[in-house]
Design an enzyme around this catalytic site. Structure first.
Site, PDB file in Angstrom:
ATOM      1  N   HIS A 381       0.845  -1.200   0.000  1.00 25.39           N
ATOM      2  CA  HIS A 381       0.000   0.000   0.000  1.00 25.39           C
ATOM      3  C   HIS A 381       0.882   1.253   0.000  1.00 25.39           C
ATOM      4  O   HIS A 381       0.705   2.154  -0.828  1.00 25.39           O
ATOM      5  CB  HIS A 381      -0.918  -0.024   1.231  1.00 25.39           C
ATOM      6  CG  HIS A 381      -1.755   1.201   1.415  1.00 25.39           C
ATOM      7  ND1 HIS A 381      -3.121   1.222   1.155  1.00 25.39           N
ATOM      8  CD2 HIS A 381      -1.445   2.456   1.843  1.00 25.39           C
ATOM      9  CE1 HIS A 381      -3.595   2.432   1.409  1.00 25.39           C
ATOM     10  NE2 HIS A 381      -2.604   3.207   1.834  1.00 25.39           N
ATOM     11  N   GLU A 382       1.871   1.298   0.893  1.00 23.41           N
ATOM     12  CA  GLU A 382       2.713   2.502   1.014  1.00 23.41           C
ATOM     13  C   GLU A 382       3.586   2.706  -0.217  1.00 23.41           C
ATOM     14  O   GLU A 382       3.695   3.826  -0.727  1.00 23.41           O
ATOM     15  CB  GLU A 382       3.582   2.427   2.273  1.00 23.41           C
ATOM     16  CG  GLU A 382       2.812   2.337   3.592  1.00 23.41           C
ATOM     17  CD  GLU A 382       1.703   3.365   3.735  1.00 23.41           C
ATOM     18  OE1 GLU A 382       1.731   4.408   3.037  1.00 23.41           O
ATOM     19  OE2 GLU A 382       0.784   3.110   4.536  1.00 23.41           O
ATOM     20  N   HIS A 385       1.770   4.169  -3.081  1.00 19.80           N
ATOM     21  CA  HIS A 385       1.643   5.637  -3.025  1.00 19.80           C
ATOM     22  C   HIS A 385       2.818   6.302  -3.746  1.00 19.80           C
ATOM     23  O   HIS A 385       2.653   7.326  -4.424  1.00 19.80           O
ATOM     24  CB  HIS A 385       1.607   6.137  -1.576  1.00 19.80           C
ATOM     25  CG  HIS A 385       0.256   6.018  -0.929  1.00 19.80           C
ATOM     26  ND1 HIS A 385      -0.906   6.455  -1.536  1.00 19.80           N
ATOM     27  CD2 HIS A 385      -0.126   5.535   0.285  1.00 19.80           C
ATOM     28  CE1 HIS A 385      -1.940   6.230  -0.728  1.00 19.80           C
ATOM     29  NE2 HIS A 385      -1.486   5.665   0.384  1.00 19.80           N
ATOM     30  N   TYR A 396      -4.288  14.360  -3.250  1.00 29.09           N
ATOM     31  CA  TYR A 396      -4.697  13.604  -2.062  1.00 29.09           C
ATOM     32  C   TYR A 396      -5.887  14.254  -1.359  1.00 29.09           C
ATOM     33  O   TYR A 396      -5.834  14.587  -0.166  1.00 29.09           O
ATOM     34  CB  TYR A 396      -3.512  13.446  -1.109  1.00 29.09           C
ATOM     35  CG  TYR A 396      -3.615  12.239  -0.207  1.00 29.09           C
ATOM     36  CD1 TYR A 396      -3.659  10.951  -0.731  1.00 29.09           C
ATOM     37  CD2 TYR A 396      -3.678  12.382   1.174  1.00 29.09           C
ATOM     38  CE1 TYR A 396      -3.750   9.843   0.089  1.00 29.09           C
ATOM     39  CE2 TYR A 396      -3.782  11.277   2.013  1.00 29.09           C
ATOM     40  CZ  TYR A 396      -3.814  10.016   1.453  1.00 29.09           C
ATOM     41  OH  TYR A 396      -3.910   8.910   2.270  1.00 29.09           O
ATOM     42  N   GLU A 405      -5.902   6.317  -2.568  1.00 24.87           N
ATOM     43  CA  GLU A 405      -5.999   5.310  -1.505  1.00 24.87           C
ATOM     44  C   GLU A 405      -6.413   3.952  -2.068  1.00 24.87           C
ATOM     45  O   GLU A 405      -5.859   2.906  -1.691  1.00 24.87           O
ATOM     46  CB  GLU A 405      -6.998   5.758  -0.438  1.00 24.87           C
ATOM     47  CG  GLU A 405      -6.374   6.587   0.656  1.00 24.87           C
ATOM     48  CD  GLU A 405      -5.233   5.854   1.336  1.00 24.87           C
ATOM     49  OE1 GLU A 405      -5.410   4.685   1.736  1.00 24.87           O
ATOM     50  OE2 GLU A 405      -4.156   6.447   1.448  1.00 24.87           O
ATOM     51  N   ASP A 464     -10.583  13.829   7.014  1.00 30.78           N
ATOM     52  CA  ASP A 464      -9.810  12.834   6.247  1.00 30.78           C
ATOM     53  C   ASP A 464      -9.649  13.308   4.797  1.00 30.78           C
ATOM     54  O   ASP A 464      -9.745  12.541   3.862  1.00 30.78           O
ATOM     55  CB  ASP A 464     -10.509  11.454   6.323  1.00 30.78           C
ATOM     56  CG  ASP A 464      -9.680  10.340   5.710  1.00 30.78           C
ATOM     57  OD1 ASP A 464      -8.436  10.400   5.782  1.00 30.78           O
ATOM     58  OD2 ASP A 464     -10.294   9.398   5.152  1.00 30.78           O
ATOM     59  N   HIS A 469      -9.767   7.950   2.988  1.00 30.17           N
ATOM     60  CA  HIS A 469      -9.740   6.566   3.490  1.00 30.17           C
ATOM     61  C   HIS A 469     -11.153   6.014   3.667  1.00 30.17           C
ATOM     62  O   HIS A 469     -11.309   4.884   4.127  1.00 30.17           O
ATOM     63  CB  HIS A 469      -9.009   6.476   4.834  1.00 30.17           C
ATOM     64  CG  HIS A 469      -7.550   6.811   4.750  1.00 30.17           C
ATOM     65  ND1 HIS A 469      -7.048   8.045   5.075  1.00 30.17           N
ATOM     66  CD2 HIS A 469      -6.475   6.054   4.369  1.00 30.17           C
ATOM     67  CE1 HIS A 469      -5.721   8.041   4.910  1.00 30.17           C
ATOM     68  NE2 HIS A 469      -5.359   6.849   4.480  1.00 30.17           N
TER      69      HIS A 469
HETATM   70  C1  L5Q Z   1      -4.105   4.073   6.461  1.00 32.37           C
HETATM   71  C2  L5Q Z   1      -1.838   3.286   6.262  1.00 32.37           C
HETATM   72  C3  L5Q Z   1      -1.743   1.911   6.820  1.00 32.37           C
HETATM   73  N1  L5Q Z   1      -2.839   4.051   6.917  1.00 32.37           N
HETATM   74  N2  L5Q Z   1      -6.343   4.628   7.169  1.00 32.37           N
HETATM   75  C4  L5Q Z   1      -6.383   7.647   9.074  1.00 32.37           C
HETATM   76  O1  L5Q Z   1      -6.945   5.580   7.894  1.00 32.37           O
HETATM   77  C5  L5Q Z   1      -6.052   6.481   8.297  1.00 32.37           C
HETATM   78  C6  L5Q Z   1      -4.834   6.067   7.858  1.00 32.37           C
HETATM   79  C7  L5Q Z   1      -5.068   4.904   7.167  1.00 32.37           C
HETATM   80  F1  L5Q Z   1      -0.603   1.409   6.460  1.00 32.37           F
HETATM   81  F2  L5Q Z   1      -1.803   1.871   8.133  1.00 32.37           F
HETATM   82  F3  L5Q Z   1      -2.734   1.122   6.366  1.00 32.37           F
HETATM   83  O2  L5Q Z   1      -4.444   3.425   5.492  1.00 32.37           O
HETATM   84 ZN    ZN Z   2      -2.616   5.194   2.068  1.00 28.62          ZN
END
Ligand code: L5Q
Ligand code: ZN
Ligand code: CA
Length: 541
Positions: A381-382, A385, A396, A405, A464, A469
């Site tokens: 996921h990261e 991005h 964003y 997201e 948010d 999210h």
């Molecule tokens: C998110 C990244 C993860 N964070 N969801 C507020 O709600 C908020 C942040 C996240 F790696 F933790 F998933 O996706």
């Molecule tokens: Zn994210």
């Protein structure tokens, strides 16, 4: 010395070719410093004329040898073997007593006080003062003086070393300016030494150039002190394969780098020049990024503090491999950029993020989250991005932000296709079966799964950023329908193509549907596009 005992044995000779010294017949005399008979001597030939007692074993001394001076006397008294001409030749640099009570004296051979590079001679003495062994590189035949026409300064030697290696000094220094923290610190050291090769002794500078970028370097360069010529240059950085224990207690194989007797979480095995660096932010904040490179002495990263780092490192490699093997993409920028992860970010921090130039991972508070790097889909996921920001660069906030997201969640799924959940491996460690989000049923985690439930939230932190999210549940559910119909293989190609060829910073949900349909048409024809259309129709688009 009886010549027959001078069996000169090449340096690769094994112990089978040891010869008995059978030395002086007066060895039984308790007061003699002479080496006892029966010593096993391994002679090495270090050049045509130079012989070195590289290993001597046995009960070598009859008098007690209990300190540095007595050890030295033992060596100088046995001239026929050690051939030391000058008392000053050996300088004690270390003396340790081990658990067996054996004391190990380590000497540095020198000429006029200048150390001979890459040389040590050791004397091992038991608790009763009996010399049990001696070994190393003695350089007894070295000249008593070395040509002292030193023309170069230490600084000039460093410049000469830079000109020899295949890394541009400027590239290294630019990296230092842009990033703080220890990995990009350049070390330049220069020491006056005697360089030895094939019986020739040359006054030289031993220059060390150590840096992490553009690729890890630990260059050891010897520069002739008289004329600046490089005598030898080697990069002492070595790729290694280590082991580690992850957040969930599992063991895995990791790519590490050996430098300066320490194994580092640097993976330089990937294509192109980039490496994967895993750092410890030491519970600091943004100001402390990236932190210190994670190291270990024995290449088994199994301490409690290592766990988050091991997974961040391992999974970053997995995500790199996925993008490379599936899309021929080299790192997040497709140019082989370094991938930097910092673990132990903040205190009990329940989040992970791509912060523009690197990833950060909190340890979680132990209730809501375990250390977040313990979940492959979170890392996917990261890093997605980072891919998004070099490609579609989706803004964003609001719908583009929710798409940003969603693409990160969808690629989180592509890397971890066992379930439709995101973050299940680290979310609420005390609770089975839950997760941060679900693609198959977003409503389980308070996300809409249809446009009729779209939440128009303020574009603020509290809102948010317009529900990035939250509303991501809608495109996530469309992805779920798509993957169910089209399969993982085709779906991932369609999603990647949309992200890299069609989406733009302000694309909204309707645009995403079109981008995916066009990508599907390009790759697989109209029936695939129809699948996408149906999937998005089901979520109200
Ligand atoms: C998110 C990244 C993860 N964070 N969801 C507020 O709600 C908020 C942040 C996240 F790696 F933790 F998933 O996706
Ligand atoms: Zn994210
Ligand atoms: Ca998952």
């Amino acid at each position: 010395m009886n010549k027959t005992f001078f069996g000169v044995i090449g340096s690769i000779a094994l112990s089978a070719s040891l010869v008995a010294a059978g030395l002086p017949q007066d060895a039984s005399a308790a007061t003699s410093w002479k080496m006892n008979s029966g010593a096993q001597i391994q002679w090495d030939k270090i050049s045509k004329n130079v012989k070195n007692p590289s290993f001597i074993r046995g009960n070598l001394s009859s008098v007690k040898v209990n300190n540095e001076n007595e050890v030295k006397k033992f060596i100088t008294e046995n001239k026929d073997i050690f051939q030391i001409k000058n008392e000053e030749h050996l300088k004690l640099i270390d003396q340790t007593k081990d658990d067996l009570g054996i004391t190990h004296y380590v000497f540095q051979p020198t000429i006029q006080g200048v150390p001979i590079s890459n040389s040590q001679y050791m004397v091992h003495v038991d608790k009763d003062g009996t010399v049990l062994a001696t070994n190393g590189e003695l350089h007894a035949d070295a000249p008593e003086k070395v040509e002292q026409s030193k023309k170069l300064s230490s600084k000039e030697a460093i410049q000469s070393a830079w000109s020899q290696i295949d890394v541009d000094q400027k590239d290294v220094k630019e990296t230092i300016k842009t990033k703080k923290g220890s990995i990009d610190v350049l070390a330049e050291k220069s020491d006056l030494v005697v360089y030895h090769e094939n019986g020739t002794y040359t006054l030289a500078y031993h220059v060390q150039l150590q840096f992490a970028n553009p690729e890890p370097g630990n260059w050891q360069v010897w520069v002739n002190a008289a004329n600046g010529k490089v005598l030898k240059a080697v990069n002492q950085v070595h790729e290694a394969t280590g082991t580690g224990t992850g957040v969930l207690g599992d063991t895995k194989t990791i790519n590490t780098t050996l430098s300066d007797n320490q194994y580092q979480l640097i993976d330089s095995t990937k294509p192109m020049n980039g490496s994967i660096y895993t750092m410890d932010n030491e519970n600091g904040t943004q100001a402390n990024l990236p932190g210190k490179i994670v190291t270990d002495a024995d290449n088994n990263f199994n301490s409690e503090r290592h766990k988050a780092a091991v997974d961040a490192h391992y999974y970053a490699g997995e995500v790199f491999d996925y993008y490379y093997e599936t899309f021929d993409r080299v790192s997040y920028d497709n140019q082989g950029a370094d991938i930097i992860s910092s673990v132990h970010f903040g205190n009990d921090y329940n989040n992970a993020a791509w912060v523009g130039n690197q990833m950060i991972y909190g340890d979680g508070d132990g209730q809501t989250f375990a250390p977040l790097s313990g979940s492959l889909d979170v890392i996917a996921h990261e890093l997605t991005h980072a891919v998004t920001s070099t490609e579609a660069d989706l803004v964003y906030q609001s719908q583009p932000g929710a798409l940003n997201e969603s693409f990160s969640d969808v690629f989180g799924y592509f890397l971890d296709t066992e379930d439709w959940l995101l973050g299940e491996d680290v979310y609420t460690p005390g609770v089975e079966g839950d997760a941060l989000r679900s693609l198959s049923d977003p409503t389980k985690y308070n996300q809409p799964d249809h446009m009729s439930e779209y939440q128009d939230l303020p574009v603020t932190r509290e809102g948010d950023w317009g529900g990035v999210h939250i509303n991501s549940g809608i495109p996530n559910k469309a992805a779920y329908h798509t993957i169910n119909d089209l399969g993982v293989e085709k779906s991932q190609q369609v999603y990647y193509r949309a992200l890299t060829e069609y989406l733009t910073p302000n694309s909204n949900f309707a645009d995403a549907k079109q981008a995916l349909m066009q990508s599907a048409t390009d790759l697989y024809g109209s029936s695939a596009a129809k699948t996408i259309e149906t999937a998005w129709g089901k979520v109200g688009l």
